[in-house]
Motif scaffolding. Structure first.
Motif, short mmCIF file in Angstrom:
data_model
loop_
_atom_site.label_atom_id
_atom_site.label_comp_id
_atom_site.label_asym_id
_atom_site.label_seq_id
_atom_site.Cartn_x
_atom_site.Cartn_y
_atom_site.Cartn_z
N ALA A 52 -14.00 4.11 -17.74
CA ALA A 52 -12.62 3.55 -17.43
C ALA A 52 -11.98 4.94 -17.01
CB ALA A 52 -11.97 3.18 -18.42
N GLU A 53 -12.38 5.99 -16.35
CA GLU A 53 -11.77 7.04 -15.76
C GLU A 53 -10.82 6.80 -14.97
OE1 GLU A 53 -11.56 9.97 -16.94
OE2 GLU A 53 -10.68 11.48 -15.20
N GLY A 54 -11.04 5.72 -14.29
CA GLY A 54 -9.86 5.42 -13.36
C GLY A 54 -8.76 4.38 -13.88
N GLY A 55 -8.72 4.25 -15.18
CA GLY A 55 -7.89 3.65 -15.94
C GLY A 55 -8.11 1.98 -15.99
N GLU A 56 -9.49 1.74 -15.78
CA GLU A 56 -9.94 0.40 -16.00
C GLU A 56 -9.47 -0.29 -17.27
OE1 GLU A 56 -11.53 2.49 -14.72
OE2 GLU A 56 -12.34 1.97 -12.82
N PHE A 57 -9.53 0.63 -18.38
CA PHE A 57 -9.33 0.06 -19.85
C PHE A 57 -8.93 1.25 -20.51
CE2 PHE A 57 -14.15 0.32 -19.64
CZ PHE A 57 -14.32 1.40 -20.42
N GLU A 58 -8.19 0.87 -21.56
CA GLU A 58 -7.79 1.93 -22.64
C GLU A 58 -8.36 1.78 -23.81
OE1 GLU A 58 -5.90 4.38 -21.67
OE2 GLU A 58 -5.05 3.65 -19.84
N THR A 59 -8.70 2.88 -24.68
CA THR A 59 -9.56 2.66 -25.87
C THR A 59 -8.61 3.18 -27.05
OG1 THR A 59 -10.60 4.69 -25.54
CG2 THR A 59 -11.77 2.74 -24.64
N LEU A 60 -9.25 2.75 -28.17
CA LEU A 60 -8.79 3.19 -29.46
C LEU A 60 -9.85 3.78 -30.39
CD1 LEU A 60 -6.17 3.48 -31.48
CD2 LEU A 60 -6.39 1.22 -32.05
N VAL A 61 -9.88 4.88 -30.83
CA VAL A 61 -10.75 5.18 -31.92
C VAL A 61 -10.57 4.86 -33.21
CG1 VAL A 61 -12.13 7.03 -32.75
CG2 VAL A 61 -11.64 7.13 -30.32
N LEU A 62 -11.28 3.94 -34.07
CA LEU A 62 -11.16 3.46 -35.11
C LEU A 62 -11.85 4.64 -36.22
CD1 LEU A 62 -11.68 -0.48 -34.65
CD2 LEU A 62 -9.50 1.17 -34.70
N ASN A 63 -13.06 5.08 -35.79
CA ASN A 63 -13.85 6.07 -36.55
C ASN A 63 -14.57 6.79 -35.87
OD1 ASN A 63 -14.19 7.14 -38.93
ND2 ASN A 63 -15.46 5.42 -40.07
N CYS A 64 -14.57 8.05 -36.59
CA CYS A 64 -15.77 9.00 -35.90
C CYS A 64 -15.87 10.18 -36.85
CB CYS A 64 -15.04 9.68 -34.47
SG CYS A 64 -13.55 10.68 -34.94
N PRO A 65 -16.78 11.31 -36.50
CA PRO A 65 -17.07 12.35 -37.57
C PRO A 65 -15.71 13.19 -37.83
CG PRO A 65 -18.63 12.18 -35.95
CD PRO A 65 -17.59 11.09 -35.38
N LEU A 66 -14.66 13.13 -37.06
CA LEU A 66 -13.58 13.84 -37.29
C LEU A 66 -12.60 13.22 -38.53
CD1 LEU A 66 -12.00 14.78 -33.75
CD2 LEU A 66 -13.19 16.22 -35.67
N PHE A 67 -12.87 11.91 -38.53
CA PHE A 67 -12.16 11.06 -39.44
C PHE A 67 -12.60 11.08 -41.19
CE2 PHE A 67 -10.00 7.59 -36.31
CZ PHE A 67 -9.72 8.55 -35.62
N LYS A 68 -11.58 11.12 -41.92
CA LYS A 68 -12.11 11.06 -43.26
C LYS A 68 -12.55 9.58 -44.01
CE LYS A 68 -9.53 15.28 -44.67
NZ LYS A 68 -8.59 15.62 -44.13
N LYS A 69 -11.75 8.69 -43.21
CA LYS A 69 -12.04 7.28 -43.10
C LYS A 69 -11.63 6.47 -42.19
CE LYS A 69 -8.23 5.86 -46.25
NZ LYS A 69 -7.49 5.44 -47.36
N LYS A 70 -12.18 5.45 -42.04
CA LYS A 70 -11.89 4.40 -41.12
C LYS A 70 -10.38 4.07 -40.80
CE LYS A 70 -13.69 0.03 -38.77
NZ LYS A 70 -14.58 -0.86 -38.81
N LEU A 71 -10.00 3.94 -39.66
CA LEU A 71 -8.61 3.21 -39.46
C LEU A 71 -8.72 1.74 -39.31
CD1 LEU A 71 -5.58 3.73 -38.32
CD2 LEU A 71 -6.64 3.47 -35.94
N CYS A 72 -8.10 1.21 -40.27
CA CYS A 72 -8.13 -0.23 -40.58
C CYS A 72 -6.83 -0.92 -39.92
CB CYS A 72 -8.19 -0.65 -41.95
SG CYS A 72 -9.88 -0.12 -42.78
N ILE A 73 -7.08 -1.61 -38.77
CA ILE A 73 -5.81 -2.33 -38.24
C ILE A 73 -6.27 -3.83 -37.73
CG2 ILE A 73 -4.79 -0.05 -36.95
CD1 ILE A 73 -6.55 -0.98 -34.36
N LYS A 74 -5.61 -4.43 -37.34
CA LYS A 74 -5.58 -5.74 -36.91
C LYS A 74 -4.77 -6.03 -35.72
CE LYS A 74 -3.95 -9.39 -39.53
NZ LYS A 74 -3.49 -10.13 -40.42
N LEU A 75 -5.81 -6.79 -34.77
CA LEU A 75 -5.13 -7.19 -33.52
C LEU A 75 -4.29 -8.33 -33.70
CD1 LEU A 75 -5.37 -6.77 -30.37
CD2 LEU A 75 -7.26 -8.36 -30.39
N THR A 76 -3.01 -8.19 -33.63
CA THR A 76 -1.96 -9.32 -34.03
C THR A 76 -2.01 -10.11 -32.57
OG1 THR A 76 -0.43 -7.87 -33.41
CG2 THR A 76 -0.74 -8.28 -35.75
N SER A 77 -1.86 -9.60 -31.34
CA SER A 77 -1.52 -10.44 -30.09
C SER A 77 -1.77 -9.87 -29.01
CB SER A 77 0.00 -11.02 -30.14
OG SER A 77 0.81 -9.89 -30.03
N ILE A 78 -2.13 -10.37 -28.07
CA ILE A 78 -2.39 -9.81 -26.64
C ILE A 78 -1.41 -10.17 -25.58
CG2 ILE A 78 -4.08 -9.69 -24.88
CD1 ILE A 78 -6.30 -10.51 -26.96
#
Lengths: 220, 180
Positions: free
Chosen positions: A182-208
């Motif tokens: 998606a370098e051309g902006g085809e989609f955007e992303t969100l990182v929920l967890n990775c080795p830099l995080f102390k714990k996972k980001l907990c979120i809920k997709l509420t609407s689109i």
């Protein structure tokens, strides 16, 4: 070297930060620019409000600056934010997640050059499928927060980047000439967890929200 | 075997200035050895068929102070391609001077003569990232550039230099260099 990372909460800026730390650089702060213009050339807006939470999970302070998102004025706002990071955190360099965009990277290079600090683009010119595969190998948990090109339908929002997704991108990139990461902006992303995080980001997709192959998710 | 020489002082810049060149070479199915100039041995230089000297960041100009470490270039005689800071190294070894000029971003450059697959008379958008440039050394020919040399070649040896970064928009130039 002490550095600041330009951070949008998506895969590229998070992975660039991870690469910097892996190479022994200290990330003293994150800089997030919130553009009020959804068409911003420089800053990608979906789910950016969650960067604060991600910074908390990394235990790294974050500087958030709002910009109206007018073409060249948003660069002044970025420069002000970087100056603040230099003053407050004594950083000597900026890390960005730029891969292919000469527009973005040359503008950031100019700002860093003016401010006499280093500019690091560890993902520069990286093959996009290689990037997706490295993200999985390094245990990055990522979802799509928004889409903005055919053939990405509403169903892609909230979808996890996993092996199946990477395989699908390989096929789609051959069929539709899209950029698989998606370098051309085809989609955007969100990182929920990775080795830099102390714990996972907990979120809920509420609407689109959206229509016609342009959708973004609302999370809480 | 192709020798890729890094001139980057910061470890993280390797990914930005050296790895993109490695990727092009890998895609062409060729083998390479990548090393920082401080770690080069005589054997590395002798055993390789051609050399690419990569660029580095705007702020990094340490390599110019170390120019003595590149004197082997005068006797190498095999193909060399210097990119940005690498071109400055080539020019300095062959006796030219380094001067200040900042160019950042895409610039249109016209090629005066054929140069690594680019035809004489054609114009290309090239990616610049430099605070300095090298003046023309003796026995070199300017093949692109109006006010300052942007692409040069030695008159008798296969030694090339480009002030821009071909790994961004002119990957074909590096592929062409591999064919020499």
């Amino acid at each position: 070297m002490d550095v600041a990372a330009l951070f949008s909460g998506g895969k590229d800026s998070t992975y660039a930060s991870y690469m910097a730390r892996k190479h022994g650089y200290q990330i003293k702060c994150l800089i997030t620019i919130v553009s009020k213009n959804p068409e911003s050339f420089m800053f990608h807006t979906p789910a950016i409000e969650l960067t604060k939470k991600q910074a908390e999970l990394m235990g790294i302070p974050i500087l958030i600056k709002e910009t109206k998102g007018e073409k060249e004025l948003e660069l002044d706002d970025l420069k002000i934010a970087i100056k603040e990071a230099i003053k407050k955190y004594k950083i000597k360099g900026i890390v960005t997640g730029a891969i292919e965009s000469v527009y973005q990277s040359s503008r950031i290079q100019n700002i860093c050059n003016d401010l006499k600090i280093e500019c690091f683009n560890p993902l520069w010119q990286k093959n996009q499928l290689e990037l997706l595969e490295e993200l999985l190998k390094n245990n990055f948990e990522i979802i799509l927060s928004g889409v903005s090109a055919y053939p990405f339908s509403k169903e892609f929002v909230g979808r996890k980047i996993d092996k199946r997704f990477v395989e699908e991108m390989k096929l789609l990139s051959q069929k539709y000439f899209i950029n698989p990461a998606a370098e051309g902006g085809e989609f955007e992303t969100l990182v929920l967890n990775c080795p830099l995080f102390k714990k996972k980001l907990c979120i809920k997709l509420t609407s689109i929200l959206g229509e016609n192959y342009s959708y973004r998710g609302l999370f809480e | 075997m192709i020798l890729i020489i890094s001139i980057c002082m910061e470890k993280l810049h390797y990914l930005e200035f050296v790895k993109p060149i490695e990727d092009i070479i890998i895609n062409e199915g060729r083998k390479f050895l990548a090393k920082h100039y401080n770690e080069l041995t005589e054997e590395d230089i002798k055993s390789t068929k051609k050399i690419i000297i990569c660029g580095t960041s705007l702020k990094d100009n340490e390599f110019i102070k170390d120019i003595k470490k590149f004197q082997w270039m005068k006797e190498y005689e095999k193909p060399i391609l210097g990119i940005c800071g690498g071109m400055q190294v080539v020019c300095k070894v062959f006796g030219s001077k380094i001067s200040k000029k900042t160019e950042i971003g895409l610039f249109k450059e016209k090629f005066i003569k054929d140069f690594l697959g680019v035809k004489a008379g054609s114009e290309e958008y090239v990616y610049h990232l430099h605070n300095f440039f090298a003046k023309m050394p003796k026995n070199f020919e300017k093949l692109a550039g109006k006010s300052i040399p942007q692409a040069i070649k030695h008159k008798h040896l296969p030694i090339y230099g480009v002030l821009f970064h071909p790994e961004v928009r002119q990957k074909k130039m590096i592929k062409e260099f591999l064919k020499i």
